[in-house]
Design a protein around this motif. Structure first.
Motif, PDB file in Angstrom:
ATOM      1  N   ARG A  37     -13.860 -13.016  25.785  1.00  0.00           N
ATOM      2  CA  ARG A  37     -13.871 -13.145  27.250  1.00  0.00           C
ATOM      3  C   ARG A  37     -14.055 -14.592  27.703  1.00  0.00           C
ATOM      4  N   ARG A  38     -14.152 -15.512  26.726  1.00  0.00           N
ATOM      5  CA  ARG A  38     -14.324 -16.940  26.999  1.00  0.00           C
ATOM      6  C   ARG A  38     -15.579 -17.205  27.826  1.00  0.00           C
ATOM      7  N   GLN A  39     -16.589 -16.358  27.654  1.00  0.00           N
ATOM      8  CA  GLN A  39     -17.886 -16.638  28.263  1.00  0.00           C
ATOM      9  C   GLN A  39     -18.629 -17.698  27.456  1.00  0.00           C
ATOM     10  N   ILE A  40     -18.230 -17.874  26.218  1.00  0.00           N
ATOM     11  CA  ILE A  40     -18.604 -19.047  25.428  1.00  0.00           C
ATOM     12  C   ILE A  40     -17.302 -19.751  25.083  1.00  0.00           C
ATOM     13  N   SER A  41     -17.113 -20.951  25.579  1.00  0.00           N
ATOM     14  CA  SER A  41     -15.859 -21.670  25.380  1.00  0.00           C
ATOM     15  C   SER A  41     -16.146 -23.150  25.186  1.00  0.00           C
ATOM     16  N   GLY A  42     -15.142 -23.858  24.711  1.00  0.00           N
ATOM     17  CA  GLY A  42     -15.324 -25.265  24.384  1.00  0.00           C
ATOM     18  C   GLY A  42     -15.699 -25.417  22.914  1.00  0.00           C
ATOM     19  N   SER A  43     -15.258 -26.497  22.295  1.00  0.00           N
ATOM     20  CA  SER A  43     -15.440 -26.668  20.853  1.00  0.00           C
ATOM     21  C   SER A  43     -16.904 -26.648  20.434  1.00  0.00           C
ATOM     22  N   ARG A  44     -17.724 -27.429  21.111  1.00  0.00           N
ATOM     23  CA  ARG A  44     -19.118 -27.535  20.689  1.00  0.00           C
ATOM     24  C   ARG A  44     -19.895 -26.232  20.916  1.00  0.00           C
ATOM     25  N   PRO A  45     -19.826 -25.592  22.096  1.00  0.00           N
ATOM     26  CA  PRO A  45     -20.522 -24.307  22.255  1.00  0.00           C
ATOM     27  C   PRO A  45     -20.057 -23.251  21.255  1.00  0.00           C
ATOM     28  N   CYS A  46     -18.756 -23.199  20.974  1.00  0.00           N
ATOM     29  CA  CYS A  46     -18.259 -22.217  20.011  1.00  0.00           C
ATOM     30  C   CYS A  46     -18.779 -22.525  18.606  1.00  0.00           C
ATOM     31  N   ALA A  47     -18.836 -23.812  18.264  1.00  0.00           N
ATOM     32  CA  ALA A  47     -19.350 -24.196  16.946  1.00  0.00           C
ATOM     33  C   ALA A  47     -20.829 -23.845  16.820  1.00  0.00           C
ATOM     34  N   ILE A  48     -21.597 -24.082  17.880  1.00  0.00           N
ATOM     35  CA  ILE A  48     -23.025 -23.760  17.857  1.00  0.00           C
ATOM     36  C   ILE A  48     -23.232 -22.256  17.695  1.00  0.00           C
ATOM     37  N   ALA A  49     -22.456 -21.471  18.437  1.00  0.00           N
ATOM     38  CA  ALA A  49     -22.575 -20.014  18.328  1.00  0.00           C
ATOM     39  C   ALA A  49     -22.223 -19.550  16.920  1.00  0.00           C
ATOM     40  N   ALA A  50     -21.166 -20.117  16.344  1.00  0.00           N
ATOM     41  CA  ALA A  50     -20.732 -19.719  15.003  1.00  0.00           C
ATOM     42  C   ALA A  50     -21.783 -20.041  13.954  1.00  0.00           C
ATOM     43  N   VAL A  51     -22.376 -21.225  14.032  1.00  0.00           N
ATOM     44  CA  VAL A  51     -23.353 -21.606  13.009  1.00  0.00           C
ATOM     45  C   VAL A  51     -24.610 -20.760  13.116  1.00  0.00           C
ATOM     46  N   HIS A  52     -24.980 -20.327  14.319  1.00  0.00           N
ATOM     47  CA  HIS A  52     -26.166 -19.477  14.482  1.00  0.00           C
ATOM     48  C   HIS A  52     -25.930 -18.074  13.921  1.00  0.00           C
ATOM     49  N   ILE A  53     -24.752 -17.510  14.162  1.00  0.00           N
ATOM     50  CA  ILE A  53     -24.522 -16.156  13.656  1.00  0.00           C
ATOM     51  C   ILE A  53     -24.358 -16.169  12.140  1.00  0.00           C
ATOM     52  N   LEU A  54     -23.761 -17.224  11.587  1.00  0.00           N
ATOM     53  CA  LEU A  54     -23.621 -17.305  10.131  1.00  0.00           C
ATOM     54  C   LEU A  54     -24.972 -17.499   9.464  1.00  0.00           C
ATOM     55  N   ARG A  55     -25.879 -18.157  10.145  1.00  0.00           N
ATOM     56  CA  ARG A  55     -27.237 -18.284   9.604  1.00  0.00           C
ATOM     57  C   ARG A  55     -27.888 -16.906   9.513  1.00  0.00           C
ATOM     58  N   GLN A  56     -27.634 -16.063  10.501  1.00  0.00           N
ATOM     59  CA  GLN A  56     -28.177 -14.714  10.473  1.00  0.00           C
ATOM     60  C   GLN A  56     -27.558 -13.888   9.350  1.00  0.00           C
ATOM     61  N   VAL A  57     -26.280 -14.132   9.080  1.00  0.00           N
ATOM     62  CA  VAL A  57     -25.626 -13.424   7.976  1.00  0.00           C
ATOM     63  C   VAL A  57     -26.301 -13.772   6.655  1.00  0.00           C
ATOM     64  N   VAL A  58     -26.551 -15.056   6.437  1.00  0.00           N
ATOM     65  CA  VAL A  58     -27.209 -15.488   5.193  1.00  0.00           C
ATOM     66  C   VAL A  58     -28.614 -14.905   5.105  1.00  0.00           C
ATOM     67  N   ALA A  59     -29.330 -14.875   6.239  1.00  0.00           N
ATOM     68  CA  ALA A  59     -30.730 -14.457   6.222  1.00  0.00           C
ATOM     69  C   ALA A  59     -30.898 -12.942   6.194  1.00  0.00           C
ATOM     70  N   LYS A  60     -29.986 -12.186   6.835  1.00  0.00           N
ATOM     71  CA  LYS A  60     -30.212 -10.751   7.028  1.00  0.00           C
ATOM     72  C   LYS A  60     -29.248  -9.837   6.288  1.00  0.00           C
ATOM     73  N   ALA A  61     -28.039 -10.288   6.024  1.00  0.00           N
ATOM     74  CA  ALA A  61     -27.040  -9.389   5.442  1.00  0.00           C
ATOM     75  C   ALA A  61     -27.427  -8.973   4.030  1.00  0.00           C
ATOM     76  N   PRO A  62     -27.146  -7.729   3.640  1.00  0.00           N
ATOM     77  CA  PRO A  62     -27.437  -7.287   2.264  1.00  0.00           C
ATOM     78  C   PRO A  62     -26.366  -7.782   1.293  1.00  0.00           C
ATOM     79  N   TYR A  63     -26.769  -8.416   0.219  1.00  0.00           N
ATOM     80  CA  TYR A  63     -25.858  -8.834  -0.845  1.00  0.00           C
ATOM     81  C   TYR A  63     -26.680  -9.016  -2.117  1.00  0.00           C
ATOM     82  N   ARG A  64     -26.023  -8.796  -3.259  1.00  0.00           N
ATOM     83  CA  ARG A  64     -26.719  -8.841  -4.528  1.00  0.00           C
ATOM     84  C   ARG A  64     -26.444 -10.108  -5.318  1.00  0.00           C
ATOM     85  N   ASP A  65     -25.351 -10.796  -4.986  1.00  0.00           N
ATOM     86  CA  ASP A  65     -24.990 -11.976  -5.751  1.00  0.00           C
ATOM     87  C   ASP A  65     -24.238 -12.954  -4.862  1.00  0.00           C
ATOM     88  N   VAL A  66     -23.837 -14.066  -5.440  1.00  0.00           N
ATOM     89  CA  VAL A  66     -23.166 -15.118  -4.677  1.00  0.00           C
ATOM     90  C   VAL A  66     -21.832 -14.628  -4.133  1.00  0.00           C
TER      91      VAL A  66
END
Length: 429
Positions: A37-66
């Motif tokens: 919906r482009r409620q988050i738009s622009g290169s820097r805001p999109c990059a910030i949002a992406a890095v925050h959600i990927l941090r959550q993936v590393v911290a919370k997602a279930p995985y057994r190996d690399v």
């Protein structure tokens, strides 16, 4: 353009605050919706949002190996890029995080020394017998393994074997014959936890880079802008503002502000009036000009400065509509074109079809079809962005230095892993 805001966009701030209290999948769906919906738009805001959600993936997602972690990042990255395919910064951040994981995995492997079967056998007797030797920091082996004793014949004995789920137990594994009382599962969990910690630290460094990028780029303003220069800028944003304001501390120069008709408001941009007031108060003279009258002013211009949404591997730039005309006019008059970009905007990909990077808007904002017979016979294309060809850009200024087009490949090598550079992030239609 929307008023410049020192912080993030309201929707981005709300999204970041809600990450800790919401499940990972719900947060991912929320971000995908905000990007679409482009409620988050622009290169820097999109990059910030992406890095925050990927941090959550590393911290919370279930995985057994690399491999499991890499797969999780790739899956989430595909969803984000598909939600906003025109923001190269989103895919760039995904690749940066993938590169972090591979780098940490390689460092862990190096800590264990040699990783081949022959390396391990040189430390063991020819015949299978009892031994109390420690093999490069691994648990003590009670019997010397033979090639037939490996779960994967001729497979290298490395950190990847430790993290593989089928190496945790069983007679087919050398660790299954271990004389130590420590189970393999404990060592596997320890390695994964160490890897997770290191990757999270690396992601935090990327977050810090995104917060400091504008100030770091502005640090090169003094060597680019000289006293009495005439500078032409296009589609003002926070990066351009800080760059010119930093130069105004020691320089007195004139700024031509080229304004084209735009249909979107981008978070982080400065309105011309506010921007001009800041420059005027710093002793810098500003003059508004139209894109259609560029030729009349280009003879006086000393340098053109463009702030872009993204830069491809071959040096092409994705910029706001109207940037191509400015760059072409500058080339015709022999004026240098300087692109301001954070490293998060530099993509390891080149595109054979520049039109695929162009974002298109609604024609109703430019042409009113409510009356007349043209509505069913004419198709009006309204580009919100344009692709500026590599040959039209002379210099690239990033948060780590000043570069030419020939220097971009080495920057890509420094910031991306080769395995991820060609990874297809978009989801086939």
């Amino acid at each position: 353009m929307a008023p410049f805001q020192a912080g993030n966009t309201p929707q981005l701030d709300i999204f970041i605050r809600g990450l800790k209290s919401h499940p990972l999948e719900a947060s991912t769906e929320t971000l995908v919706s905000l990007l679409k919906r482009r409620q988050i738009s622009g290169s820097r805001p999109c990059a910030i949002a992406a890095v925050h959600i990927l941090r959550q993936v590393v911290a919370k997602a279930p995985y057994r190996d690399v491999d499991g972690l890499i797969a999780k990042i790739q899956q989430t990255g595909q969803r984000l890029v598909h939600a906003q395919p025109h923001e190269l910064a989103v895919g760039n951040i995904v690749r940066r995080v993938l590169g972090l994981i591979r780098e940490e995995m390689q460092e862990d492997r190096t800590e264990f020394g040699g990783d081949s079967v022959s390396d391990l056998q040189t430390l063991c007797p020819e015949k299978e017998k009892e031994t109390k030797e420690h093999v490069v920091g691994l648990p003590v082996l009670s019997r010397a393994p033979t090639l037939g004793g490996w779960s994967h014949q001729s497979a290298p004995f490395s950190i990847m074997n430790l993290l593989s789920p089928d190496q945790g137990s069983g007679a087919g594994s050398p660790m299954g014959r271990s004389g130590t009382s420590t189970p393999m599962l404990h060592g596997q969990n320890l390695s994964i936890n160490n890897l997770k910690s290191e990757v999270l630290d690396g992601i935090d460094e990327i977050t810090d880079e995104l917060e400091q990028v504008d100030d770091q780029i502005a640090g090169y303003a003094d060597i680019q802008i000289h006293p009495t220069d005439y500078i032409l800028v296009h589609e003002l944003d926070s990066t351009t503002e800080r760059f010119l304001l930093r130069a105004s501390r020691e320089r007195r120069f004139t700024v031509f502000i080229a304004q084209g008709k735009s249909t979107t408001s981008k978070a982080g941009d400065a309105t011309p009036s506010l921007f001009q007031k800041k420059l005027n108060s710093a002793g810098v003279k500003t003059i508004n000009i139209s894109n259609t009258g560029l030729a009349a002013y280009m003879t006086k211009v000393d340098k053109v400065i463009l702030s872009v949404r993204g830069v491809t591997a071959d040096g092409g730039a994705v910029a706001e509509s109207g940037a191509t005309a400015i760059a072409q006019a500058a080339r015709a008059f022999g004026k240098p074109v300087v692109v301001l970009m954070g490293m998060y905007k530099l993509s390891p990909e080149s595109t054979p079809d520049p039109r695929s990077l162009v974002e298109w808007g609604e024609p109703e904002s430019f042409v009113n079809f409510s009356k007349g017979n043209m509505v069913n016979t004419v198709e009006v294309e309204v580009p919100l962005t344009e692709f500026v060809a590599p040959g039209l850009v002379d210099t690239y200024i990033s948060n780590i230095g000043v570069h030419t087009q020939d220097h971009l490949p080495s920057l890509i090598v420094d910031h991306y892993n080769e395995q991820d550079s060609d990874f297809v992030l978009t989801i086939p239609a």
